[in-house]
Design an enzyme around this catalytic site. Structure first.
Site, PDB file in Angstrom:
ATOM      1  N   ASP A   1       0.804  -1.222   0.000  1.00 19.96           N
ATOM      2  CA  ASP A   1       0.000   0.000   0.000  1.00 19.96           C
ATOM      3  C   ASP A   1       0.841   1.279   0.000  1.00 19.96           C
ATOM      4  O   ASP A   1       0.431   2.316   0.521  1.00 19.96           O
ATOM      5  CB  ASP A   1      -0.979   0.021   1.201  1.00 19.96           C
ATOM      6  CG  ASP A   1      -1.874  -1.191   1.200  1.00 19.96           C
ATOM      7  OD1 ASP A   1      -2.249  -1.658   0.109  1.00 19.96           O
ATOM      8  OD2 ASP A   1      -2.201  -1.688   2.307  1.00 19.96           O
TER       9      ASP A   1
ATOM     10  N   LYS B   1       1.830   1.886  -5.131  1.00 23.73           N
ATOM     11  CA  LYS B   1       2.367   1.273  -6.366  1.00 23.73           C
ATOM     12  C   LYS B   1       1.437   1.493  -7.555  1.00 23.73           C
ATOM     13  O   LYS B   1       1.893   1.769  -8.668  1.00 23.73           O
ATOM     14  CB  LYS B   1       2.574  -0.247  -6.166  1.00 23.73           C
ATOM     15  CG  LYS B   1       3.589  -0.583  -5.091  1.00 23.73           C
ATOM     16  CD  LYS B   1       3.650  -2.068  -4.832  1.00 23.73           C
ATOM     17  CE  LYS B   1       2.399  -2.650  -4.235  1.00 23.73           C
ATOM     18  NZ  LYS B   1       2.069  -2.197  -2.872  1.00 23.73           N
TER      19      LYS B   1
ATOM     20  N   GLY C   1      -4.565  -4.462  -3.778  1.00 28.99           N
ATOM     21  CA  GLY C   1      -5.537  -3.407  -4.088  1.00 28.99           C
ATOM     22  C   GLY C   1      -4.735  -2.194  -4.511  1.00 28.99           C
ATOM     23  O   GLY C   1      -4.105  -1.560  -3.680  1.00 28.99           O
ATOM     24  N   HIS C   2      -4.721  -1.928  -5.806  1.00 34.26           N
ATOM     25  CA  HIS C   2      -3.911  -0.831  -6.342  1.00 34.26           C
ATOM     26  C   HIS C   2      -4.838   0.284  -6.810  1.00 34.26           C
ATOM     27  O   HIS C   2      -5.591   0.106  -7.775  1.00 34.26           O
ATOM     28  CB  HIS C   2      -3.019  -1.333  -7.476  1.00 34.26           C
ATOM     29  CG  HIS C   2      -1.984  -2.318  -7.016  1.00 34.26           C
ATOM     30  ND1 HIS C   2      -1.042  -2.872  -7.842  1.00 34.26           N
ATOM     31  CD2 HIS C   2      -1.723  -2.820  -5.777  1.00 34.26           C
ATOM     32  CE1 HIS C   2      -0.262  -3.680  -7.132  1.00 34.26           C
ATOM     33  NE2 HIS C   2      -0.670  -3.668  -5.889  1.00 34.26           N
TER      34      HIS C   2
ATOM     35  N   GLN D   1       1.925  -6.174  -3.109  1.00 35.62           N
ATOM     36  CA  GLN D   1       2.418  -6.268  -1.735  1.00 35.62           C
ATOM     37  C   GLN D   1       3.717  -5.469  -1.550  1.00 35.62           C
ATOM     38  O   GLN D   1       3.920  -4.497  -2.257  1.00 35.62           O
ATOM     39  CB  GLN D   1       2.590  -7.743  -1.307  1.00 35.62           C
ATOM     40  CG  GLN D   1       1.264  -8.490  -1.123  1.00 35.62           C
ATOM     41  CD  GLN D   1       0.681  -9.031  -2.421  1.00 35.62           C
ATOM     42  OE1 GLN D   1       1.353  -9.664  -3.195  1.00 35.62           O
ATOM     43  NE2 GLN D   1      -0.592  -8.776  -2.650  1.00 35.62           N
TER      44      GLN D   1
HETATM   45  P1  GDP Z   1      -0.736   0.179  -3.536  1.00 39.79           P
HETATM   46  O1  GDP Z   1      -1.351  -1.083  -3.016  1.00 39.79           O
HETATM   47  O2  GDP Z   1       0.721   0.264  -3.270  1.00 39.79           O
HETATM   48  O3  GDP Z   1      -1.076   0.433  -4.975  1.00 39.79           O
HETATM   49  O4  GDP Z   1      -1.395   1.358  -2.689  1.00 39.79           O
HETATM   50  P2  GDP Z   1      -2.957   1.546  -2.359  1.00 39.79           P
HETATM   51  O5  GDP Z   1      -3.651   1.992  -3.580  1.00 39.79           O
HETATM   52  O6  GDP Z   1      -3.475   0.360  -1.655  1.00 39.79           O
HETATM   53  O7  GDP Z   1      -2.868   2.683  -1.265  1.00 39.79           O
HETATM   54  C1  GDP Z   1      -2.286   3.915  -1.539  1.00 39.79           C
HETATM   55  C2  GDP Z   1      -3.333   5.004  -1.298  1.00 39.79           C
HETATM   56  O8  GDP Z   1      -2.699   6.259  -1.255  1.00 39.79           O
HETATM   57  C3  GDP Z   1      -4.356   5.110  -2.418  1.00 39.79           C
HETATM   58  O9  GDP Z   1      -5.558   5.544  -1.872  1.00 39.79           O
HETATM   59  C4  GDP Z   1      -3.753   6.178  -3.331  1.00 39.79           C
HETATM   60  O10 GDP Z   1      -4.752   6.859  -4.083  1.00 39.79           O
HETATM   61  C5  GDP Z   1      -3.136   7.102  -2.326  1.00 39.79           C
HETATM   62  N1  GDP Z   1      -1.925   7.815  -2.749  1.00 39.79           N
HETATM   63  C6  GDP Z   1      -0.883   7.380  -3.502  1.00 39.79           C
HETATM   64  N2  GDP Z   1       0.093   8.311  -3.540  1.00 39.79           N
HETATM   65  C7  GDP Z   1      -0.337   9.351  -2.795  1.00 39.79           C
HETATM   66  C8  GDP Z   1       0.251  10.603  -2.418  1.00 39.79           C
HETATM   67  O11 GDP Z   1       1.376  10.930  -2.749  1.00 39.79           O
HETATM   68  N3  GDP Z   1      -0.515  11.418  -1.633  1.00 39.79           N
HETATM   69  C9  GDP Z   1      -1.757  11.075  -1.206  1.00 39.79           C
HETATM   70  N4  GDP Z   1      -2.426  11.927  -0.432  1.00 39.79           N
HETATM   71  N5  GDP Z   1      -2.330   9.912  -1.538  1.00 39.79           N
HETATM   72  C10 GDP Z   1      -1.618   9.051  -2.304  1.00 39.79           C
HETATM   73  P1  IMO Z   2      -0.967  -4.280  -2.176  1.00 41.45           P
HETATM   74  O1  IMO Z   2      -0.509  -4.861  -3.490  1.00 41.45           O
HETATM   75  C1  IMO Z   2      -1.072  -4.656   2.154  1.00 41.45           C
HETATM   76  C2  IMO Z   2      -1.162  -8.726   3.757  1.00 41.45           C
HETATM   77  C3  IMO Z   2      -2.402  -9.187   4.483  1.00 41.45           C
HETATM   78  C4  IMO Z   2      -1.786 -10.142   5.482  1.00 41.45           C
HETATM   79  C5  IMO Z   2      -0.670 -10.789   4.670  1.00 41.45           C
HETATM   80  C6  IMO Z   2      -1.039 -12.140   4.076  1.00 41.45           C
HETATM   81  O2  IMO Z   2      -2.251  -3.559  -2.243  1.00 41.45           O
HETATM   82  O3  IMO Z   2       0.132  -3.515  -1.521  1.00 41.45           O
HETATM   83  P2  IMO Z   2      -2.575 -12.832   2.024  1.00 41.45           P
HETATM   84  O4  IMO Z   2      -4.028 -12.611   1.771  1.00 41.45           O
HETATM   85  O5  IMO Z   2      -1.667 -12.262   0.989  1.00 41.45           O
HETATM   86  O6  IMO Z   2      -2.245 -14.261   2.316  1.00 41.45           O
HETATM   87  O7  IMO Z   2      -2.283 -12.042   3.403  1.00 41.45           O
HETATM   88  O8  IMO Z   2      -0.352  -9.884   3.643  1.00 41.45           O
HETATM   89  N1  IMO Z   2      -1.384  -8.220   2.379  1.00 41.45           N
HETATM   90  C7  IMO Z   2      -1.312  -6.931   2.053  1.00 41.45           C
HETATM   91  N2  IMO Z   2      -1.128  -5.834   2.817  1.00 41.45           N
HETATM   92  N3  IMO Z   2      -1.180  -4.535   0.812  1.00 41.45           N
HETATM   93  C8  IMO Z   2      -1.337  -5.631   0.038  1.00 41.45           C
HETATM   94  O9  IMO Z   2      -1.288  -5.591  -1.300  1.00 41.45           O
HETATM   95  C9  IMO Z   2      -1.455  -6.895   0.652  1.00 41.45           C
HETATM   96  N4  IMO Z   2      -1.646  -8.149   0.198  1.00 41.45           N
HETATM   97  C10 IMO Z   2      -1.582  -8.950   1.261  1.00 41.45           C
HETATM   98  O10 IMO Z   2      -3.059  -8.106   5.107  1.00 41.45           O
HETATM   99  O11 IMO Z   2      -1.180  -9.425   6.523  1.00 41.45           O
HETATM  100 MG    MG Z   3      -2.928  -1.677  -1.813  1.00 43.28          MG
END
Ligand code: GDP
Ligand code: IMO
Ligand code: MG
Length: 429
Positions: free
Chosen positions: A13, A16, A40-41, A222
């Site tokens: 999170d 990415k 979840g991207h 991840q």
């Molecule tokens: P990922 O799993 O690495 O793709 O990240 P997620 O999408 O799960 O979580 C990142 C969250 O931060 C999302 O809601 C993005 O829209 C948000 N985000 C990403 N970069 C920035 C940033 O530089 N500033 C802010 N405020 N939000 C960001």
């Molecule tokens: P993105 O790509 C954050 C965590 C779960 C749990 C552990 C194992 O959005 O960054 P799993 O279901 O993979 O067997 O769970 O990994 N986890 C993540 N945490 N971002 C993710 O993906 C994750 N995918 C799995 O919360 O701790």
């Molecule tokens: Mg994510």
């Protein structure tokens, strides 16, 4: 040849999705190489955020090829929902989404086993998507690959074999195995029709693209501390998000990775169980959660929040061969008077500057902090590093020194355009 690997340096999170969407502007192909719909991207499309779980984050650009590599585990139902969701947004994937014939499929029994396993002695806090059990079957050599799922001749035998391995566990949990099997076979009829047009040899496709000098972006899911080998085992996912995972998971040699970009959040978050040395349980932790909207994009769970952990990021820089870092969410730290950075851990009088392997140390270590003044000014309109408030600049410079890799890009908002290069002459794609 120009390829770029984008991966997360913490516990996922980091942003990415947004970063891959940004670099996808310059890419021809975007390739996911591991994980499944546990990811979840988040992307922003027409001013609305939404999360992709399996489809690579280049899909918003209508002329980009998006590939799901052999290292990914694919829940076909979830993939179909994602394709339909994109269709509802008028984003067609036809002719540009491809799935490896060797990727393993996630089937309903994996999800059931995931749930049951979470009631065992060690609770991981998984996403409940059946990811661990699907990878376990792959390693046990009883998995079903995309190609196996498509072939009528073998499918039922393979299914029986995979189910017989879980008979005791599923029966003890009251699962009606006969019904489970017939549901899987019933769903398969439709899902095969859906899946077939996307399936190919993605490794070969990548190789051909590289030979034609196409630009390729590899997208990790991840983060490196969730990696099965380099992470906080057993509180990890079941694949290899690290750079090395792209070789096995996309079917490429290491010579095909031109550079590795680590995405790093300006503070730390984690979802699920497991050690987190810099976790905050106070109002600053809550402030970060609110400012950063730190709620899981897949499960909606509140993310645990804490200070930047340089031990973690330095570890990631090393195990991935990261040449550049992209710092995200600095904007979310605005308004914090004093910012702490963890530079080492302390346990039983000993100082650790490298990430420890011992689960006892990981769980009980205390952070060694240094403190820096925070910044009050908005950074939403910045155009260059020079525009940043002095304290924000100092924070960035200190982080890169501790992480031992240059912070070459800065993201200061969720939108694609809220991203700038802050080092001269760095061109990654
Ligand atoms: P990922 O799993 O690495 O793709 O990240 P997620 O999408 O799960 O979580 C990142 C969250 O931060 C999302 O809601 C993005 O829209 C948000 N985000 C990403 N970069 C920035 C940033 O530089 N500033 C802010 N405020 N939000 C960001
Ligand atoms: P993105 O790509 C954050 C965590 C779960 C749990 C552990 C194992 O959005 O960054 P799993 O279901 O993979 O067997 O769970 O990994 N986890 C993540 N945490 N971002 C993710 O993906 C994750 N995918 C799995 O919360 O701790
Ligand atoms: Mg994510």
């Amino acid at each position: 040849m120009k390829t770029l690997l984008v991966l997360g340096t913490q516990w996922g999170d980091e942003g990415k999705g947004k970063v891959v969407d940004f670099f996808a502007q310059k890419a021809d192909y975007v390739v996911r190489y591991q994980g499944g719909n546990n990811a979840g991207h988040t992307l922003i499309y027409e001013n609305t955020p939404f999360a992709l779980h399996l489809i690579p984050s280049g899909i918003l650009f209508k002329n980009k090829f998006c590939l799901i590599g052999n290292g990914v585990v694919v829940d076909i139902k979830s993939l179909k929902e994602e394709v339909e969701f994109l269709k509802s947004k008028k984003i067609s994937v036809t002719g540009r989404l491809f799935i490896s014939q060797q990727a393993h499929v996630v089937l309903p029994y994996h999800i059931l086993v995931d749930k049951v396993s979470e009631q065992g002695a060690i609770k991981i806090g998984t996403t409940g998507r059946g990811i661990g059990p699907a990878y376990a079957d792959k390693a046990k050599r009883i998995g079903i690959r995309v190609i196996d799922y498509l072939e009528d001749e073998n499918f039922e035998d393979l299914l029986d074999n995979a189910l017989s391995d879980k008979l005791a566990l599923l029966s003890a949990s009251g699962v009606n195995i006969k019904k489970l099997k017939s549901d899987i076979c019933r769903d398969r009829k439709d899902l095969v029709k859906f899946l077939k047009p996307f399936v190919c040899d993605t490794s070969l496709m990548i190789d051909e693209a590289i030979k034609k000098n196409k630009k390729i972006l590899f997208e990790s899911a991840q983060g490196s501390l969730l990696d099965l080998d380099t992470g906080t085992y057993p509180f990890v996912t079941s694949s290899n998000p690290v750079a090395g995972g792209a070789c096995t998971g996309a079917g490429i040699g290491p010579d095909k990775i031109s550079s590795v970009l680590g995405v790093v959040k300006a503070y730390t978050t984690r979802v699920g169980e497991g050690p987190f040395v810099t976790e905050l349980f106070d109002k600053t932790g809550e402030y970060l959660r609110q400012q950063g909207a730190e709620f899981g994009a897949t499960t909606g769970r509140p993310r645990r929040c804490g200070w930047f952990d340089a031990v973690v990021v330095r570890h990631s820089v090393r195990v991935n061969g990261i040449q550049n870092l992209l710092l995200t969410k600095l904007d979310c730290m605005r308004g914090i008077k004093e910012i702490k950075i963890c530079t080492a851990y302390k346990y039983k009088g000993k100082t650790y500057t490298e990430f420890p392997a011992s689960r006892i140390i990981e769980k009980n270590a205390k952070p060694v902090y240094e403190t820096m003044p925070g910044f009050e000014e908005s950074i939403s309109k910045i155009k260059s590093f020079a525009d940043l408030p002095k304290n924000a600049k100092n924070y960035i410079l200190r982080l890169e020194k501790l992480a031992q890799a240059p912070i070459s890009f800065l993201s200061y908002g969720p939108k694609r355009q809220e991203t700038i290069a802050i080092k001269k002459g760095v061109k990654l794609l």
